[in-house]
Design a protein around this motif. Structure first.
Motif, PDB file in Angstrom:
ATOM      1  N   ARG A 167       0.739  -1.046   0.021  1.00 13.98           N
ATOM      2  CA  ARG A 167       0.038   0.205  -0.097  1.00 13.98           C
ATOM      3  C   ARG A 167       0.840   1.212  -0.325  1.00 13.98           C
ATOM      4  O   ARG A 167       1.992   1.129  -0.110  1.00 13.98           O
ATOM      5  N   THR A 168       0.412   2.529   0.286  1.00 11.21           N
ATOM      6  CA  THR A 168       1.228   3.526   0.388  1.00 11.21           C
ATOM      7  C   THR A 168       0.585   4.471   1.844  1.00 11.21           C
ATOM      8  O   THR A 168      -0.248   4.298   2.147  1.00 11.21           O
ATOM      9  N   VAL A 169       1.523   5.165   2.145  1.00 12.97           N
ATOM     10  CA  VAL A 169       1.467   6.116   3.107  1.00 12.97           C
ATOM     11  C   VAL A 169       2.025   7.629   2.629  1.00 12.97           C
ATOM     12  O   VAL A 169       3.058   7.694   2.448  1.00 12.97           O
ATOM     13  N   ASP A 170       1.131   8.603   2.400  1.00 13.32           N
ATOM     14  CA  ASP A 170       1.396   9.718   1.835  1.00 13.32           C
ATOM     15  C   ASP A 170       2.229   9.466   0.498  1.00 13.32           C
ATOM     16  O   ASP A 170       3.102  10.008   0.171  1.00 13.32           O
ATOM     17  N   GLU A 171       1.623   8.643  -0.512  1.00 13.45           N
ATOM     18  CA  GLU A 171       2.243   8.108  -1.415  1.00 13.45           C
ATOM     19  C   GLU A 171       3.501   7.658  -1.715  1.00 13.45           C
ATOM     20  O   GLU A 171       4.209   7.552  -2.669  1.00 13.45           O
ATOM     21  N   SER A 172       3.887   7.220  -0.476  1.00  8.32           N
ATOM     22  CA  SER A 172       5.158   6.484  -0.409  1.00  8.32           C
ATOM     23  C   SER A 172       4.927   5.076  -0.369  1.00  8.32           C
ATOM     24  O   SER A 172       3.953   4.635   0.612  1.00  8.32           O
ATOM     25  N   PRO A 173       5.954   3.973  -0.798  1.00 10.48           N
ATOM     26  CA  PRO A 173       5.740   2.736  -0.640  1.00 10.48           C
ATOM     27  C   PRO A 173       5.496   2.072   0.867  1.00 10.48           C
ATOM     28  O   PRO A 173       6.318   2.721   1.656  1.00 10.48           O
ATOM     29  N   ALA A 174       4.683   1.319   1.147  1.00  8.09           N
ATOM     30  CA  ALA A 174       4.406   0.666   2.353  1.00  8.09           C
ATOM     31  C   ALA A 174       3.851  -0.467   2.304  1.00  8.09           C
ATOM     32  O   ALA A 174       3.428  -1.013   1.140  1.00  8.09           O
ATOM     33  N   VAL A 175       4.037  -1.401   3.339  1.00 12.94           N
ATOM     34  CA  VAL A 175       3.325  -2.741   3.351  1.00 12.94           C
ATOM     35  C   VAL A 175       2.627  -2.841   4.818  1.00 12.94           C
ATOM     36  O   VAL A 175       2.944  -2.125   5.980  1.00 12.94           O
ATOM     37  N   GLU A 176       1.509  -3.230   4.662  1.00  5.82           N
ATOM     38  CA  GLU A 176       0.499  -3.563   5.845  1.00  5.82           C
ATOM     39  C   GLU A 176       0.777  -5.077   6.254  1.00  5.82           C
ATOM     40  O   GLU A 176       0.386  -6.048   5.314  1.00  5.82           O
ATOM     41  N   LEU A 177       0.736  -5.249   7.509  1.00  7.37           N
ATOM     42  CA  LEU A 177       0.615  -6.483   7.993  1.00  7.37           C
ATOM     43  C   LEU A 177      -0.634  -6.781   8.758  1.00  7.37           C
ATOM     44  O   LEU A 177      -0.886  -5.963   9.812  1.00  7.37           O
ATOM     45  N   ALA A 178      -1.331  -7.653   8.684  1.00  2.00           N
ATOM     46  CA  ALA A 178      -2.581  -8.152   9.728  1.00  2.00           C
ATOM     47  C   ALA A 178      -2.343  -9.477  10.176  1.00  2.00           C
ATOM     48  O   ALA A 178      -2.249 -10.451   9.555  1.00  2.00           O
ATOM     49  N   TYR A 179      -2.418  -9.573  11.473  1.00  2.00           N
ATOM     50  CA  TYR A 179      -2.134 -10.767  12.173  1.00  2.00           C
ATOM     51  C   TYR A 179      -2.722 -10.790  13.462  1.00  2.00           C
ATOM     52  O   TYR A 179      -3.208  -9.891  13.882  1.00  2.00           O
ATOM     53  N   ARG A 180      -2.707 -11.867  14.185  1.00  2.00           N
ATOM     54  CA  ARG A 180      -3.300 -12.005  15.533  1.00  2.00           C
ATOM     55  C   ARG A 180      -2.305 -13.033  16.387  1.00  2.00           C
ATOM     56  O   ARG A 180      -1.521 -13.859  15.738  1.00  2.00           O
ATOM     57  N   TRP A 181      -2.534 -13.028  17.643  1.00  2.00           N
ATOM     58  CA  TRP A 181      -1.606 -13.642  18.660  1.00  2.00           C
ATOM     59  C   TRP A 181      -2.332 -13.963  19.877  1.00  2.00           C
ATOM     60  O   TRP A 181      -3.439 -12.993  20.166  1.00  2.00           O
ATOM     61  N   ARG A 182      -1.829 -15.050  20.716  1.00  2.00           N
ATOM     62  CA  ARG A 182      -2.869 -14.969  21.906  1.00  2.00           C
ATOM     63  C   ARG A 182      -2.176 -14.239  23.221  1.00  2.00           C
ATOM     64  O   ARG A 182      -0.840 -14.573  23.100  1.00  2.00           O
ATOM     65  N   SER A 183      -2.752 -13.525  23.822  1.00  2.00           N
ATOM     66  CA  SER A 183      -2.161 -12.842  25.234  1.00  2.00           C
ATOM     67  C   SER A 183      -3.217 -13.240  26.275  1.00  2.00           C
ATOM     68  O   SER A 183      -4.484 -12.638  26.098  1.00  2.00           O
ATOM     69  N   ALA A 184      -3.028 -13.761  27.250  1.00  2.00           N
ATOM     70  CA  ALA A 184      -3.747 -13.723  28.657  1.00  2.00           C
ATOM     71  C   ALA A 184      -4.942 -14.566  28.324  1.00  2.00           C
ATOM     72  O   ALA A 184      -6.050 -14.309  28.671  1.00  2.00           O
ATOM     73  N   GLY A 185      -4.814 -15.300  27.303  1.00  2.00           N
ATOM     74  CA  GLY A 185      -6.116 -16.202  26.799  1.00  2.00           C
ATOM     75  C   GLY A 185      -6.989 -15.622  25.964  1.00  2.00           C
ATOM     76  O   GLY A 185      -8.046 -16.292  25.670  1.00  2.00           O
ATOM     77  N   HIS A 186      -6.552 -14.532  25.384  1.00  6.36           N
ATOM     78  CA  HIS A 186      -7.598 -13.812  24.503  1.00  6.36           C
ATOM     79  C   HIS A 186      -6.701 -13.737  22.999  1.00  6.36           C
ATOM     80  O   HIS A 186      -5.559 -13.523  23.202  1.00  6.36           O
ATOM     81  N   LEU A 187      -7.415 -13.673  22.107  1.00  6.07           N
ATOM     82  CA  LEU A 187      -6.814 -13.391  20.707  1.00  6.07           C
ATOM     83  C   LEU A 187      -6.772 -12.055  20.148  1.00  6.07           C
ATOM     84  O   LEU A 187      -7.648 -11.417  20.045  1.00  6.07           O
ATOM     85  N   MET A 188      -5.694 -11.304  20.447  1.00  5.51           N
ATOM     86  CA  MET A 188      -5.431  -9.866  19.991  1.00  5.51           C
ATOM     87  C   MET A 188      -5.147  -9.968  18.458  1.00  5.51           C
ATOM     88  O   MET A 188      -4.619 -10.764  17.649  1.00  5.51           O
ATOM     89  N   HIS A 189      -5.581  -8.645  17.870  1.00  2.00           N
ATOM     90  CA  HIS A 189      -5.687  -8.564  16.359  1.00  2.00           C
ATOM     91  C   HIS A 189      -4.830  -7.175  16.225  1.00  2.00           C
ATOM     92  O   HIS A 189      -5.335  -6.166  16.850  1.00  2.00           O
ATOM     93  N   GLN A 190      -4.204  -7.143  15.080  1.00  2.00           N
ATOM     94  CA  GLN A 190      -3.253  -6.081  14.945  1.00  2.00           C
ATOM     95  C   GLN A 190      -3.111  -5.915  13.547  1.00  2.00           C
ATOM     96  O   GLN A 190      -2.775  -6.898  12.626  1.00  2.00           O
TER      97      GLN A 190
END
Length: 275
Positions: free
Chosen positions: A75-98
């Motif tokens: 993707r881009t940020v202010d027309e500059s090249p960028a990469v977006e990562l979407a992932y999840r992990w487990r923390s204290a028994g909950h699935l966090m998403h970022q």
């Protein structure tokens, strides 16, 4: 070095490292249903955006329990090249998403390379509301280094800029700026140059052409030769001004380069030439 914050500026001692982090949450205390953190990370050498993202994914996989990469997009940020990562992990028994967006920043005067990371975190899966909020923030980002300098600022650096040599890789959409001819030839692989992977230009944007003084040798494992760059007015070729749109990433080849963005290169090329 002069350091700028939201409300003040000051001189930052050279021995101190910048670990600035901005955090935005919904609540003063306790976990926030949605939060955004903006931070910086050191890159390695001539790290590319892709290499940095690959290493980050590997580090997250090693450090976060039950980590799973859900999506990766360019993707881009202010027309500059960028990469977006979407992932999840487990923390204290909950699935966090970022959702984490990464873009590279210009090389500093000391030669350091940093990445800017903007991460949105949800305690559960992203809703349309939080996706929309984060997308709106990203769309509003304006990178400070992209502001072109005033013509007087560029002119004040004229002696240092006069010897600059540019190397453009259309395939990588990358523009390198080197302090002089020698640096450009030393740092640009002669084997790639032989296959026209790079286009060279002087400080005025006039095309330069490689002349091999020592040819590349070998067939299976090729040994790089050496070359010099020459002006050849008889050979028609597009100027850097005409080809600048082919670059979306700027890399300064050494701390001696007084330019830090494609916008600054554009401003330099737009200056009237002396008759």
């Amino acid at each position: 070095m002069p350091y700028h914050t939201n409300h003040a500026t000051f001189e930052l001692p050279a021995q101190l490292k910048d670990k600035t982090m901005h955090m935005f949450t919904l609540a003063d205390e306790g976990p926030s249903e949605f939060s955004v953190v903006m931070s910086h990370a050191d890159a390695q050498g001539d790290d590319s955006l892709v290499n940095f993202a690959d290493r980050l994914v590997a580090e997250l996989g090693n450090s976060l329990p039950d980590f799973r990469l859900l999506n990766r997009v360019e993707r881009t940020v202010d027309e500059s090249p960028a990469v977006e990562l979407a992932y999840r992990w487990r923390s204290a028994g909950h699935l966090m998403h970022q959702r984490q967006v990464i873009t590279m920043l210009p090389r500093t005067e000391a030669g350091e390379v940093k990445a800017m990371l903007i991460a949105a975190t949800c305690l559960s899966q992203f809703t349309d509301e939080w996706n929309g909020a984060f997308d709106g923030m990203l769309a509003s980002v304006k990178l400070r280094h992209k502001t072109a300098p005033a013509v007087t600022e560029v002119a004040s650096s004229a002696p240092a800029i006069a010897s600059t040599v540019f190397a453009l890789s259309e395939r990588r959409r990358t523009l390198h700026a080197f302090a002089n001819h020698d640096e450009a030839c030393r740092k640009t692989d002669a084997r790639e140059v032989e296959h026209d992977a790079w286009a060279f230009f002087d400080a005025a944007g006039t095309p330069l052409h490689p002349n091999f003084v020592v040819p590349n040798t070998g067939t299976l494992w090729r040994k790089a030769g050496s070359y010099v760059l020459e002006l050849r007015p008889e050979r028609g070729a597009a100027s850097l001004r005409e080809r600048l749109h082919q670059a979306s990433v700027f890399v300064a080849g050494s701390p001696a380069v007084r330019l830090s963005s494609i916008a600054e290169v554009q401003a330099m090329l737009n200056q009237p030439t002396e008759s």
